[in-house]
Scaffold this active site. Structure first.
Site, PDB file in Angstrom:
ATOM      1  N   LEU A  33       0.805  -1.219   0.000  1.00  0.00           N
ATOM      2  CA  LEU A  33       0.000   0.000   0.000  1.00  0.00           C
ATOM      3  C   LEU A  33       0.840   1.273   0.000  1.00  0.00           C
ATOM      4  CD1 LEU A  33      -2.707  -1.153   2.563  1.00  0.00           C
ATOM      5  CD2 LEU A  33      -2.766  -1.302   0.069  1.00  0.00           C
ATOM      6  N   HIS A  37      -3.264   4.182  -2.805  1.00  0.00           N
ATOM      7  CA  HIS A  37      -4.284   3.346  -2.160  1.00  0.00           C
ATOM      8  C   HIS A  37      -4.926   4.097  -0.995  1.00  0.00           C
ATOM      9  CE1 HIS A  37      -1.354   0.159  -3.643  1.00  0.00           C
ATOM     10  NE2 HIS A  37      -2.470  -0.209  -4.225  1.00  0.00           N
ATOM     11  N   GLY A 148      -8.781   3.762  -8.715  1.00  0.00           N
ATOM     12  CA  GLY A 148      -7.901   4.868  -9.071  1.00  0.00           C
ATOM     13  C   GLY A 148      -7.880   5.134 -10.567  1.00  0.00           C
ATOM     14  N   GLN A 149      -7.826   6.399 -10.919  1.00  0.00           N
ATOM     15  CA  GLN A 149      -7.685   6.808 -12.324  1.00  0.00           C
ATOM     16  C   GLN A 149      -6.345   6.337 -12.894  1.00  0.00           C
ATOM     17  OE1 GLN A 149      -9.613   8.067 -14.535  1.00  0.00           O
ATOM     18  NE2 GLN A 149      -8.204   8.868 -16.086  1.00  0.00           N
ATOM     19  N   GLN A 154      -8.816  -0.001 -16.757  1.00  0.00           N
ATOM     20  CA  GLN A 154      -9.441  -0.941 -15.811  1.00  0.00           C
ATOM     21  C   GLN A 154     -10.730  -0.342 -15.236  1.00  0.00           C
ATOM     22  OE1 GLN A 154      -7.150  -3.098 -12.624  1.00  0.00           O
ATOM     23  NE2 GLN A 154      -8.018  -1.531 -11.318  1.00  0.00           N
ATOM     24  N   VAL A 177      -2.482   9.740  -7.607  1.00  0.00           N
ATOM     25  CA  VAL A 177      -1.574  10.333  -6.621  1.00  0.00           C
ATOM     26  C   VAL A 177      -0.151  10.121  -7.131  1.00  0.00           C
ATOM     27  CG1 VAL A 177      -0.786  10.270  -4.230  1.00  0.00           C
ATOM     28  CG2 VAL A 177      -3.202   9.888  -4.759  1.00  0.00           C
ATOM     29  N   SER A 186       3.028   3.688  -7.630  1.00  0.00           N
ATOM     30  CA  SER A 186       2.698   2.325  -8.044  1.00  0.00           C
ATOM     31  C   SER A 186       3.534   1.364  -7.220  1.00  0.00           C
ATOM     32  CB  SER A 186       3.028   2.153  -9.526  1.00  0.00           C
ATOM     33  OG  SER A 186       3.051   0.786  -9.855  1.00  0.00           O
ATOM     34  N   ARG A 188       4.835  -1.144  -8.311  1.00  0.00           N
ATOM     35  CA  ARG A 188       5.966  -1.571  -9.139  1.00  0.00           C
ATOM     36  C   ARG A 188       7.163  -0.628  -9.054  1.00  0.00           C
ATOM     37  NH1 ARG A 188       3.867  -5.112 -13.615  1.00  0.00           N
ATOM     38  NH2 ARG A 188       1.731  -5.437 -12.988  1.00  0.00           N
TER      39      ARG A 188
HETATM   40  P1  AMP Z   1      -3.485  -2.219  -7.084  1.00  0.00           P
HETATM   41  O1  AMP Z   1      -3.119  -2.573  -5.689  1.00  0.00           O
HETATM   42  O2  AMP Z   1      -2.334  -1.809  -7.925  1.00  0.00           O
HETATM   43  O3  AMP Z   1      -4.362  -3.273  -7.747  1.00  0.00           O
HETATM   44  O4  AMP Z   1      -4.401  -0.911  -6.979  1.00  0.00           O
HETATM   45  C1  AMP Z   1      -5.553  -0.893  -6.187  1.00  0.00           C
HETATM   46  C2  AMP Z   1      -6.317   0.364  -6.491  1.00  0.00           C
HETATM   47  O5  AMP Z   1      -5.506   1.500  -6.206  1.00  0.00           O
HETATM   48  C3  AMP Z   1      -6.721   0.477  -7.967  1.00  0.00           C
HETATM   49  O6  AMP Z   1      -8.035   1.005  -8.055  1.00  0.00           O
HETATM   50  C4  AMP Z   1      -5.707   1.428  -8.519  1.00  0.00           C
HETATM   51  O7  AMP Z   1      -6.159   2.153  -9.645  1.00  0.00           O
HETATM   52  C5  AMP Z   1      -5.503   2.358  -7.325  1.00  0.00           C
HETATM   53  N1  AMP Z   1      -4.216   3.068  -7.444  1.00  0.00           N
HETATM   54  C6  AMP Z   1      -3.006   2.511  -7.677  1.00  0.00           C
HETATM   55  N2  AMP Z   1      -2.068   3.486  -7.777  1.00  0.00           N
HETATM   56  C7  AMP Z   1      -2.707   4.665  -7.609  1.00  0.00           C
HETATM   57  C8  AMP Z   1      -2.290   6.030  -7.609  1.00  0.00           C
HETATM   58  N3  AMP Z   1      -1.029   6.382  -7.821  1.00  0.00           N
HETATM   59  N4  AMP Z   1      -3.216   6.992  -7.402  1.00  0.00           N
HETATM   60  C9  AMP Z   1      -4.531   6.644  -7.196  1.00  0.00           C
HETATM   61  N5  AMP Z   1      -4.984   5.377  -7.192  1.00  0.00           N
HETATM   62  C10 AMP Z   1      -4.084   4.395  -7.387  1.00  0.00           C
END
Ligand code: AMP
Length: 283
Positions: A33, A37, A148-149, A154, A177, A186, A188
């Site tokens: 996280l 998130h 998240g955008q 997705q 963010v 991210s 990653r």
């Molecule tokens: P993930 O854990 O990568 O599957 O992401 C979970 C949620 O967090 C998804 O809806 C993503 O789009 C959102 N998310 C991931 N990175 C960001 C970010 N930098 N800003 C806003 N939302 C994010």
């Protein structure tokens, strides 16, 4: 914070809250996280009575060689963060809970929103996303779900199947963010070498240059794409997967920029795949 590891347990806990008439907010994640998130979780806490977060690294959305095994798993620190945020339920299923051994169902979304961009580069990816999100919606039955955008395509696909399958949930998509240098947060990013981390914001910089050209009156997407790619090819470490200028609703590439568009792209830095996008409002 209640931790539930089984579907039966989380359903039972949620039904108690629902019986009391609580509004349930849900934030699905794959863990590791970060502030991105956390922004979704804060929005849920603000808008809902009960906030449920799931942490599940979903194997079906990774093709072989796409880094499922390498995906950063930091459950202990995630739990600390979630406890500090005072969420109500952490749903922590394992693969067996989510899929068992006999899962044979797919949730397929057709059309350009599925078959372009990420859908071309990662052909299995969205089928894994639609399946896991459908299952999570069926298990949690949230009133509101937060995405998240950052993962714009997705979010668009989830919006489509929620509508097409008449799933009763309100979707909220929140802004990207970013780190202070512009890199979209991210999980990653932690896999990047120090050198590659330093150049990773160049995709955002390129998109900003493209957006500026549009705001200055450029209407030819080819010219805008040239500006962005010229910026990116300055860095030999960057391999461009795609950059496109699309209609934010249909995800079709635009032929002329005469309304709001989404600049969207994916790059590789030493096999680490980074995605980003930037909404350009023409008004
Ligand atoms: P993930 O854990 O990568 O599957 O992401 C979970 C949620 O967090 C998804 O809806 C993503 O789009 C959102 N998310 C991931 N990175 C960001 C970010 N930098 N800003 C806003 N939302 C994010």
């Amino acid at each position: 914070m209640i931790i539930c590891e089984t579907i039966a347990d989380v359903r039972q806990k949620i039904s108690e809250f629902k019986r009391k008439g609580k509004r349930i907010g849900f934030v699905p994640t794959m863990g590791n996280l970060h502030e991105g998130h956390l922004s979704l979780i804060s929005a849920s806490k603000e808008e809902c009575d009960i906030t449920i977060v799931s942490v599940f690294v979903n194997p079906t959305q990774f093709s072989s060689g796409e880094g499922f095994e390498k995906y950063p798993r930091t459950l202990e620190s995630d739990q600390e963060k979630l406890k500090d945020l005072k969420i109500d339920i952490l749903f922590l299923p394992d693969e067996n809970q989510m899929y068992g051994s006999s899962s044979q169902t797919l949730v397929l979304v057709g059309g350009t929103i599925s078959n372009s961009l990420e859908g071309c580069s990662r052909p299995e990816h969205f089928n894994g996303v639609t399946l896991i999100v459908t299952k999570l919606f069926n298990i949690i039955a949230p009133d509101v779900a937060f995405f998240g955008q950052k993962d714009a395509q997705q979010a668009r696909i989830i919006y489509q199947f929620v509508k097409d399958l008449s799933i009763q949930v309100v979707l909220k998509v929140l802004p990207i963010v970013r780190e202070s240098d512009g890199l979209a947060m991210s999980s990653r990013n932690t896999l990047l070498s120090k050198e590659n981390r330093a150049i990773a914001p160049s995709m955002y910089e390129g998109m900003l240059e493209g957006a500026k050209a549009i705001r200055d009156g450029e209407t030819d997407p080819m010219q805008v794409l040239a500006i962005i790619t010229e910026h990116l090819i300055c860095f030999k470490e960057i391999e461009i997967d795609y950059v496109a200028i699309i209609d934010p609703v249909t995800f079709e590439e635009v032929e002329e920029i005469n309304k709001d568009v989404l600049i969207i792209g994916a790059i590789f830095l030493d096999n680490i795949r980074l995605i980003d996008n930037y909404y350009v409002d023409r008004n």
